[in-house]
Design a protein around this motif. Sequence first.
Motif, PDB file in Angstrom:
ATOM      1  N   TYR A 423      33.307 -75.160  57.210  1.00 26.18           N
ATOM      2  CA  TYR A 423      32.155 -74.441  57.768  1.00 26.18           C
ATOM      3  C   TYR A 423      32.067 -74.520  59.288  1.00 26.18           C
ATOM      4  N   GLY A 424      32.916 -75.332  59.920  1.00 28.28           N
ATOM      5  CA  GLY A 424      32.888 -75.485  61.375  1.00 28.28           C
ATOM      6  C   GLY A 424      32.191 -76.770  61.776  1.00 28.28           C
ATOM      7  N   ALA A 425      32.810 -77.545  62.679  1.00 26.72           N
ATOM      8  CA  ALA A 425      32.241 -78.841  63.079  1.00 26.72           C
ATOM      9  C   ALA A 425      30.862 -78.684  63.701  1.00 26.72           C
ATOM     10  N   SER A 426      30.619 -77.560  64.394  1.00 28.52           N
ATOM     11  CA  SER A 426      29.317 -77.360  65.042  1.00 28.52           C
ATOM     12  C   SER A 426      28.209 -77.064  64.043  1.00 28.52           C
ATOM     13  N   ALA A 427      28.590 -76.790  62.775  1.00 34.86           N
ATOM     14  CA  ALA A 427      27.598 -76.448  61.752  1.00 34.86           C
ATOM     15  C   ALA A 427      27.282 -77.611  60.821  1.00 34.86           C
ATOM     16  N   VAL A 428      27.917 -78.769  61.041  1.00 39.09           N
ATOM     17  CA  VAL A 428      27.770 -79.901  60.111  1.00 39.09           C
ATOM     18  C   VAL A 428      27.407 -81.172  60.885  1.00 39.09           C
ATOM     19  N   SER A 429      26.423 -81.886  60.396  1.00 38.54           N
ATOM     20  CA  SER A 429      26.116 -83.204  60.984  1.00 38.54           C
ATOM     21  C   SER A 429      25.347 -84.026  59.957  1.00 38.54           C
ATOM     22  N   GLN A 430      25.204 -85.305  60.266  1.00 36.37           N
ATOM     23  CA  GLN A 430      24.350 -86.158  59.448  1.00 36.37           C
ATOM     24  C   GLN A 430      22.933 -86.137  60.016  1.00 36.37           C
ATOM     25  N   ILE A 431      22.040 -86.875  59.404  1.00 36.65           N
ATOM     26  CA  ILE A 431      20.606 -86.711  59.672  1.00 36.65           C
ATOM     27  C   ILE A 431      20.001 -87.995  60.229  1.00 36.65           C
ATOM     28  N   ALA A 432      19.060 -87.827  61.144  1.00 36.46           N
ATOM     29  CA  ALA A 432      18.382 -88.980  61.747  1.00 36.46           C
ATOM     30  C   ALA A 432      17.337 -89.568  60.804  1.00 36.46           C
ATOM     31  N   THR A 433      17.111 -90.868  60.954  1.00 34.88           N
ATOM     32  CA  THR A 433      15.956 -91.526  60.334  1.00 34.88           C
ATOM     33  C   THR A 433      15.238 -92.302  61.433  1.00 34.88           C
ATOM     34  N   PHE A 434      13.942 -92.479  61.292  1.00 32.29           N
ATOM     35  CA  PHE A 434      13.165 -93.212  62.294  1.00 32.29           C
ATOM     36  C   PHE A 434      12.522 -94.431  61.653  1.00 32.29           C
ATOM     37  N   GLY A 435      12.729 -95.574  62.291  1.00 25.94           N
ATOM     38  CA  GLY A 435      12.128 -96.810  61.810  1.00 25.94           C
ATOM     39  C   GLY A 435      10.803 -97.061  62.502  1.00 25.94           C
ATOM     40  N   ALA A 436       9.801 -97.477  61.748  1.00 24.67           N
ATOM     41  CA  ALA A 436       8.482 -97.762  62.317  1.00 24.67           C
ATOM     42  C   ALA A 436       8.221 -99.259  62.307  1.00 24.67           C
ATOM     43  N   MET A 437       7.297 -99.699  63.139  1.00 19.27           N
ATOM     44  CA  MET A 437       6.924-101.109  63.190  1.00 19.27           C
ATOM     45  C   MET A 437       6.009-101.429  62.017  1.00 19.27           C
ATOM     46  N   GLY A 438       6.527-102.144  61.029  1.00 18.29           N
ATOM     47  CA  GLY A 438       5.713-102.586  59.910  1.00 18.29           C
ATOM     48  C   GLY A 438       4.873-103.793  60.312  1.00 18.29           C
ATOM     49  N   ALA A 439       4.031-104.240  59.395  1.00 17.38           N
ATOM     50  CA  ALA A 439       3.090-105.325  59.701  1.00 17.38           C
ATOM     51  C   ALA A 439       3.810-106.603  60.147  1.00 17.38           C
ATOM     52  N   LYS A 440       4.794-107.060  59.361  1.00 24.17           N
ATOM     53  CA  LYS A 440       5.506-108.293  59.714  1.00 24.17           C
ATOM     54  C   LYS A 440       6.261-108.126  61.034  1.00 24.17           C
TER      55      LYS A 440
END
Length: 580
Positions: A423-440
């Motif tokens: 499909y072309g390298a410019s059309a494929v990537s993996q996805i970001a995740t965001f970590g949040a500050m939990g209580a601990k």
Amino acid sequence: MSFAHLHVHTEYSLLDGSNKIKECVARVKELGMNSVAITDHGCMFGVIDFYRAARAQGIKPILGCDLWITNEEDPAHPFRLTVYCMDHDGYHSLCVLLTRAWLENQCHVKGRGEVKESWLAGEGTKGLIGISGGPEGEIQTLFRRGKTAEAEAAAEKLAHFFPDRFYLDLQRAGRPGDEAAVRFLCNTAAKLELPVVATHPVQFQKKEDFIAHEVRVCIAEGYTLADPKRPKRYTEDQYLKSPEEMMSLFADIPSAIENTVEIAKRCNVDDILSKPQLPLFETPKGMSLDDYIDHLAHDGLEERLEFLYPDEAKRNEVRPRYLERLEYELSIIKKMKFPGYFLIVQEFINWSKTHGVPVGPGRGSGAGSLVAYSLRITDMDPLHYNLLFERFLNPERVSMPDFDVDFCQWNRDKTIQHVKDKYGASAVSQIATFGAMGAKAVVRDVGRVLGMPYGKVDELAKLIPAPPGQDVTLELAKEMEPDFKKKIDGDEQYQELMRYAEPLEGITRNLGMHAGGVLIAPGPLTNFCPLYNQDGQPENTISQFDKHDVENVGLVKFDFLGLTTLTILNKCVEYINKLH
């Protein structure tokens, strides 16, 4: 509307923003403003979250970014330039600039994606408004060094990159040199016939949030609050001021306030949210997707039936039941316009099976599809196990189908590379995740920044309960664990810790990569979102949006889950074949 904030850093500006998006937008509404801009540092991580939250509150979202511009003469000190999207062309231009910055021109020492000035030429700024970027912009940096002629030349050059779309940025945020810069910029504006605009660098929501913001910066940069070497870049003034406060601050330059409204009027990005758009799947001899999935499914079902029922008489007896189910599923799939999704998934799964990449038999609701079984996406007969297709696809609940596909952990990258080749390298990537500050985590982080002994902080953090499958907030922890509340009430140091931990709880802290999600777009991904890369390795390129936001802009996520169990089973078979 009398004033619009054009320089707000949210929690997604990971090093310097403390504004939680929903709370910030609610505060904007409370203060009587009807538009606001997001300008996070060198990224668009929070743009879709911000866009949806603002529209939900009846606030006009202005999408922007603080770009870092490479300083060829002094690479350690790049310039800042703030840009805003006027329309979808501007949104696309910004996606392209940020993607190139992170993929082609990354400063690995500082972890910063920088835009080269040459990229701004020609169509590079199409649909973008530019403003000079405050104290760290090229113009003010040169002025601060006593190079007034060069500063004026820089203003002329930048105005050329943004014809009729460039403003000089006036800021009064209580920093040394702000007033001198305002006077110089006003003189330059008059000389070059350029407009000025009043912005305020908003890093936190209210004045009393200043120390909590400083703690946030210390957590991100690894300092303690009392460290004499800690850089102090922010002032108590950098909160979300009301329109009245801003008009009072710039009462001597009313045009600078008026131009905030003018920029807000010029920025109208209304078409970035989209329905899912699948990549184009090539069919043989120009067959339609509907005809091709019919052809593959019927041929595949016949192969499966020969395996399941070697006896021809028995096979002929059960075939009508299987065909009835197959036709029913195909009618739903075609009605919901998902043949392309099934064809894409079956292609990379069947490629994997024939190229030494072990694939799991299928799991989740997708195992209830006879079409999936016929296409060899899954390897279990749903009729034998009485599995329901409606759990996977239901016309009354329109959503994208989602096959959870397990691949051998060691060989998964081969399949992802195949998809890039197809499909072309410019059309494929993996996805970001965001970590949040939990209580601990927030208790431990804030305790470290305040310089409290590790043992004392650990003692408090361990009292926060962690029941399986439940996120416990600091407030809930006080109710669930009496000793936790008792310790806080009886200790002034703990009370100070909680004073800063509570406003920072849940704030976005770091960026990671989704375990299995891969995007395949119908064309370059930058038509939908910007990309990010932290270490320069091509395989670690990810979207700047998380799995929910990529779907909101029309991208389709495919799950390529790496499973070590498959790797172990595959190695066992290899060794057995070698030994016997």
